[in-house]
Enzyme design. Structure first.
Site, PDB file in Angstrom:
ATOM      1  N   SER A   9      15.293  -7.017   3.447  1.00 27.93           N
ATOM      2  CA  SER A   9      16.064  -6.860   4.675  1.00 27.93           C
ATOM      3  C   SER A   9      16.489  -5.392   4.760  1.00 27.93           C
ATOM      4  CB  SER A   9      17.262  -7.814   4.642  1.00 27.93           C
ATOM      5  OG  SER A   9      18.127  -7.578   5.703  1.00 27.93           O
ATOM      6  N   TYR A  48      15.822  -3.394  15.526  1.00 29.78           N
ATOM      7  CA  TYR A  48      15.545  -3.363  14.079  1.00 29.78           C
ATOM      8  C   TYR A  48      16.713  -4.029  13.327  1.00 29.78           C
ATOM      9  CZ  TYR A  48      14.536  -1.604   9.392  1.00 29.78           C
ATOM     10  OH  TYR A  48      14.293  -1.513   8.044  1.00 29.78           O
ATOM     11  N   SER A  80       0.807  -1.231   0.000  1.00 34.97           N
ATOM     12  CA  SER A  80       0.000   0.000   0.000  1.00 34.97           C
ATOM     13  C   SER A  80       0.836   1.275   0.000  1.00 34.97           C
ATOM     14  CB  SER A  80      -0.946   0.013   1.200  1.00 34.97           C
ATOM     15  OG  SER A  80      -0.212   0.051   2.401  1.00 34.97           O
TER      16      SER A  80
HETATM   17  N1  LIG Z   1      12.564   3.192   4.218  1.00 34.63           N
HETATM   18  C1  LIG Z   1      13.802   2.764   4.440  1.00 34.63           C
HETATM   19  O1  LIG Z   1      14.763   3.580   4.569  1.00 34.63           O
HETATM   20  C2  LIG Z   1      14.089   1.288   4.507  1.00 34.63           C
HETATM   21  C3  LIG Z   1      15.428   0.881   4.496  1.00 34.63           C
HETATM   22  C4  LIG Z   1      15.737  -0.471   4.572  1.00 34.63           C
HETATM   23  C5  LIG Z   1      14.713  -1.401   4.632  1.00 34.63           C
HETATM   24  N2  LIG Z   1      13.415  -0.994   4.636  1.00 34.63           N
HETATM   25  C6  LIG Z   1      12.381  -2.026   4.715  1.00 34.63           C
HETATM   26  O2  LIG Z   1      11.533  -1.938   3.596  1.00 34.63           O
HETATM   27  C7  LIG Z   1      10.265  -2.494   3.908  1.00 34.63           C
HETATM   28  C8  LIG Z   1       9.175  -1.537   3.454  1.00 34.63           C
HETATM   29  O3  LIG Z   1       9.309  -0.334   4.184  1.00 34.63           O
HETATM   30  P1  LIG Z   1       8.908   1.091   3.612  1.00 34.63           P
HETATM   31  O4  LIG Z   1      10.093   1.955   3.785  1.00 34.63           O
HETATM   32  O5  LIG Z   1       8.278   0.990   2.287  1.00 34.63           O
HETATM   33  O6  LIG Z   1       7.845   1.499   4.745  1.00 34.63           O
HETATM   34  P2  LIG Z   1       6.366   2.080   4.664  1.00 34.63           P
HETATM   35  O7  LIG Z   1       6.286   3.169   3.663  1.00 34.63           O
HETATM   36  O8  LIG Z   1       6.002   2.377   6.080  1.00 34.63           O
HETATM   37  O9  LIG Z   1       5.504   0.847   4.139  1.00 34.63           O
HETATM   38  C9  LIG Z   1       5.249  -0.268   4.941  1.00 34.63           C
HETATM   39  C10 LIG Z   1       4.218  -1.136   4.254  1.00 34.63           C
HETATM   40  O10 LIG Z   1       3.989  -2.291   5.069  1.00 34.63           O
HETATM   41  C11 LIG Z   1       2.577  -2.432   5.273  1.00 34.63           C
HETATM   42  N3  LIG Z   1       2.367  -3.121   6.535  1.00 34.63           N
HETATM   43  C12 LIG Z   1       2.757  -2.733   7.763  1.00 34.63           C
HETATM   44  N4  LIG Z   1       2.363  -3.638   8.687  1.00 34.63           N
HETATM   45  C13 LIG Z   1       1.733  -4.622   8.000  1.00 34.63           C
HETATM   46  C14 LIG Z   1       1.122  -5.832   8.378  1.00 34.63           C
HETATM   47  N5  LIG Z   1       1.067  -6.219   9.661  1.00 34.63           N
HETATM   48  N6  LIG Z   1       0.575  -6.614   7.421  1.00 34.63           N
HETATM   49  C15 LIG Z   1       0.616  -6.236   6.121  1.00 34.63           C
HETATM   50  N7  LIG Z   1       1.186  -5.112   5.696  1.00 34.63           N
HETATM   51  C16 LIG Z   1       1.738  -4.305   6.634  1.00 34.63           C
HETATM   52  C17 LIG Z   1       2.033  -1.009   5.216  1.00 34.63           C
HETATM   53  O11 LIG Z   1       0.683  -0.983   4.815  1.00 34.63           O
HETATM   54  P3  LIG Z   1      -0.573  -0.906   5.820  1.00 34.63           P
HETATM   55  O12 LIG Z   1      -0.261   0.121   6.859  1.00 34.63           O
HETATM   56  O13 LIG Z   1      -1.708  -0.540   4.913  1.00 34.63           O
HETATM   57  O14 LIG Z   1      -0.711  -2.287   6.382  1.00 34.63           O
HETATM   58  C18 LIG Z   1       2.873  -0.446   4.094  1.00 34.63           C
HETATM   59  O15 LIG Z   1       2.339  -0.806   2.839  1.00 34.63           O
HETATM   60  C19 LIG Z   1      10.269  -2.745   5.422  1.00 34.63           C
HETATM   61  O16 LIG Z   1      10.489  -4.112   5.664  1.00 34.63           O
HETATM   62  C20 LIG Z   1      11.436  -1.911   5.912  1.00 34.63           C
HETATM   63  O17 LIG Z   1      11.999  -2.428   7.086  1.00 34.63           O
HETATM   64  C21 LIG Z   1      13.073   0.334   4.576  1.00 34.63           C
END
Ligand SMILES: NC(=O)c1ccc[n+]([C@@H]2O[C@H](COP(=O)([O-])OP(=O)(O)OC[C@H]3O[C@@H](n4cnc5c(N)ncnc54)[C@H](OP(=O)(O)O)[C@@H]3O)[C@@H](O)[C@H]2O)c1
Length: 273
Positions: A134, A148, A14
């Site tokens: 990851s 984390y 999403s």
């Molecule tokens: N942003 C960064 O700098 C970064 C860096 C390294 C790794 N990551 C990793 O990348 C991945 C995605 O993160 P993002 O940065 O895109 O964060 P984000 O914008 O907060 O997106 C998180 C997504 O996960 C969904 N979500 C959360 N809890 C959920 C659940 N219990 N069941 C199903 N869906 C769930 C949210 O949708 P809903 O709220 O609608 O459920 C949303 O679509 C994560 O694993 C994060 O640790 C991010």
């Protein structure tokens, strides 16, 4: 003949990295079941299709029902992208066990539950691809985000161990390790309650460290960069077990693994503590 990925289940579709990935995979002609708690999904142009699904990765029954719906509608499942995740910041001493469990719930157990639901399908098909998201934090132990970092290190190693265990069934596994990405992740990050107390001995360091990391994320790369890396892996004959998108972050991971760990911790301390 090169197997083609046509049907993908993607969690966290999403927003952020998941939404960008869903759009890119769909525009490349794949049918993407984009799962999240809200059930929102991005618009897509071109041939591909994004099917929004309401699915909490903590709910095994919901995951099982989505997987059987996909099999019913598509006759099979080619790949799963386990991307849903969140972060909790705070010094290790001041993070309660309940807060640790929250950190592990979606971001570790949610991945395990999603993979578990797909593995029987993949084994039966004798093919299937598992991509986990990851983080560079898996190799860079971040102060004030220790849990984390621990979760992401767990996901990275789990994915690689799984690659060995499932190779004989024709299954491939890849962990993608993003660096700083501009998404809703930063605003959604929770801080351990005890660490918000101004009398905490860690208070000023936590505030400084988390603010520095948040700034890096806000100034980070676009989520499409990670989406493109995931798409590239899904199109390869053989996925790499581990991918760090962009030259700079993959060089950073290389350096962290080769330099004496005392030096690495000193540098991270200077940056964030
Ligand atoms: N942003 C960064 O700098 C970064 C860096 C390294 C790794 N990551 C990793 O990348 C991945 C995605 O993160 P993002 O940065 O895109 O964060 P984000 O914008 O907060 O997106 C998180 C997504 O996960 C969904 N979500 C959360 N809890 C959920 C659940 N219990 N069941 C199903 N869906 C769930 C949210 O949708 P809903 O709220 O609608 O459920 C949303 O679509 C994560 O694993 C994060 O640790 C991010």
């Amino acid at each position: 003949m090169k197997e083609q990925v046509k049907t993908v289940l993607l969690t966290g579709g999403s927003g952020g990295i998941g939404a960008a990935t869903a759009r890119l995979l769909a525009e490349a002609g794949m049918t993407v079941y984009a799962a999240s708690r809200s059930g929102k999904a991005p618009e897509v142009s071109g041939n591909g299709t994004i099917i929004p699904v309401v699915m909490d990765v903590n709910d095994e029954a919901a995951i099982a029902s989505v997987v059987s719906r996909i099999i019913g509608e598509r006759g099979g499942l080619d790949a799963v992208v386990c991307n849903a995740g969140n972060g909790i910041a705070g010094p290790i001493e001041e993070t309660s066990i309940d807060e640790v469990q929250v950190q592990f719930q979606t971001t570790f157990y949610g991945v395990v539950k999603t993979i578990d639901a797909c593995l029987p399908v993949f084994r039966k098909q004798r093919r299937g691809r598992i991509v986990t998201v990851s983080s560079v934090a898996a190799v860079a132990p971040l102060p004030y985000q220790g849990f984390y970092s621990a979760v992401k290190a767990g996901i990275l190693n789990l994915t690689k161990a799984l690659a060995i265990e499932t190779r004989r069934f024709g299954i491939q596994c890849c962990s993608v390790m993003p660096g700083d990405v501009r998404t809703g992740f930063t605003a959604a990050r929770k801080v351990a309650v005890k660490a918000t107390d101004k009398n905490s001995p860690y208070y000023e360091y936590t505030v400084k460290g988390v603010e520095a990391m948040s700034k890096d994320e806000r100034e980070g790369m676009e989520p499409e960069v990670i989406g493109k890396a995931i798409l590239r892996q899904l199109r390869r004959r053989r996925m790499r077990p581990e991918v760090t998108p962009t030259f700079i972050y993959s060089f950073l991971v290389w350096v962290i693994r080769r330099f004496p760990q005392g030096v690495v911790l000193w540098v991270l301390g200077k940056m964030y503590s």
